[in-house]
Design a protein around this motif. Structure first.
Motif, mmCIF file in Angstrom:
data_model
loop_
_atom_site.group_PDB
_atom_site.id
_atom_site.type_symbol
_atom_site.label_atom_id
_atom_site.label_comp_id
_atom_site.label_asym_id
_atom_site.label_seq_id
_atom_site.Cartn_x
_atom_site.Cartn_y
_atom_site.Cartn_z
ATOM 1 N N GLN A 107 0.848 -1.200 0.000
ATOM 2 C CA GLN A 107 0.000 0.000 0.000
ATOM 3 C C GLN A 107 0.881 1.247 0.000
ATOM 4 O OE1 GLN A 107 -2.711 0.032 3.312
ATOM 5 N NE2 GLN A 107 -3.709 -1.858 2.703
ATOM 6 N N ARG B 279 1.577 6.773 -6.808
ATOM 7 C CA ARG B 279 0.532 7.741 -7.174
ATOM 8 C C ARG B 279 1.011 9.184 -6.992
ATOM 9 N NH1 ARG B 279 -3.358 3.754 -4.896
ATOM 10 N NH2 ARG B 279 -4.526 3.006 -6.686
ATOM 11 N N GLU C 244 2.093 1.907 -3.399
ATOM 12 C CA GLU C 244 1.056 2.544 -4.215
ATOM 13 C C GLU C 244 0.935 4.034 -3.908
ATOM 14 O OE1 GLU C 244 -2.733 0.543 -4.475
ATOM 15 O OE2 GLU C 244 -1.750 -1.425 -4.506
ATOM 16 N N GLN D 65 1.489 2.496 -12.869
ATOM 17 C CA GLN D 65 1.641 1.067 -12.598
ATOM 18 C C GLN D 65 2.865 0.825 -11.715
ATOM 19 O OE1 GLN D 65 1.965 -0.796 -16.470
ATOM 20 N NE2 GLN D 65 4.171 -0.966 -16.314
#
Length: 171
Positions: free
Chosen positions: A123, A130, A126, A136
């Protein structure tokens, strides 16, 4: 987006001053994958790729006197033990030319696995991806590492290509 963790664990961002600890975690990881294998190349890998552009996060277990059954202590006296690592970098998708986040290392000590800690570190990956505008995340996982394959599949990762190897015998 905040990363959810089980009670008793925290994630802290590392620094480039922690090169030796990163190398130790790489060595432990590859010792699990290939016991008795030569790991000399791992120091070269860290030397070549570890920089301010390839961030680290450490998974810590909070260890306090209260948790160990001794007398209770204030939170300020709590200590932590590093039990996991996430090392990220940048890759370029050869099919599209798009920059994306690449996971160099995800490791959780065996005694702390199957508690959602690997998922929490992913997480974190990610979140970082982002924030950079990446669309990706890529990683390499050994086909014999079924627990890792299960984790990544449960997080939505799919096989995009296969890395194939042919061993050549020495003459």
């Amino acid at each position: 987006m905040s990363v959810s963790l089980p009670a008793g664990y925290t994630i802290r961002q590392g620094s480039t001053l922690q090169r030796a600890l990163l190398l130790k975690f790489l060595q432990v990881t590859y010792a699990e994958i290939a016991p008795g294998g030569d790991q000399a190349h791992l120091a070269e890998t860290v030397d070549q790729y570890f920089s301010n552009e390839t961030p680290l996060w450490w998974m810590h277990q909070v260890v306090s006197e209260e948790l160990t059954g001794l007398t209770s202590c204030p939170a300020s006296q709590s200590k932590t033990a590093v039990i996991g690592c996430l090392w990220l970098g940048t890759a370029i998708a050869q099919s599209t030319g798009d920059r994306h986040t690449h996971v160099f290392l995800l490791y959780i000590a065996p005694a702390h696995r199957r508690r959602g800690l690997g998922s929490a570190l992913m997480q974190q990956a990610e979140v970082w991806a982002r924030q950079r505008g990446d669309r990706q995340i890529s990683l390499q996982v050994f086909t014999a590492n079924q627990p890792a394959l299960n984790l990544y599949r449960s997080l939505g990762y799919e096989t995009e290509s296969l890395w194939m190897v042919k061993e050549l015998r020495k003459n």
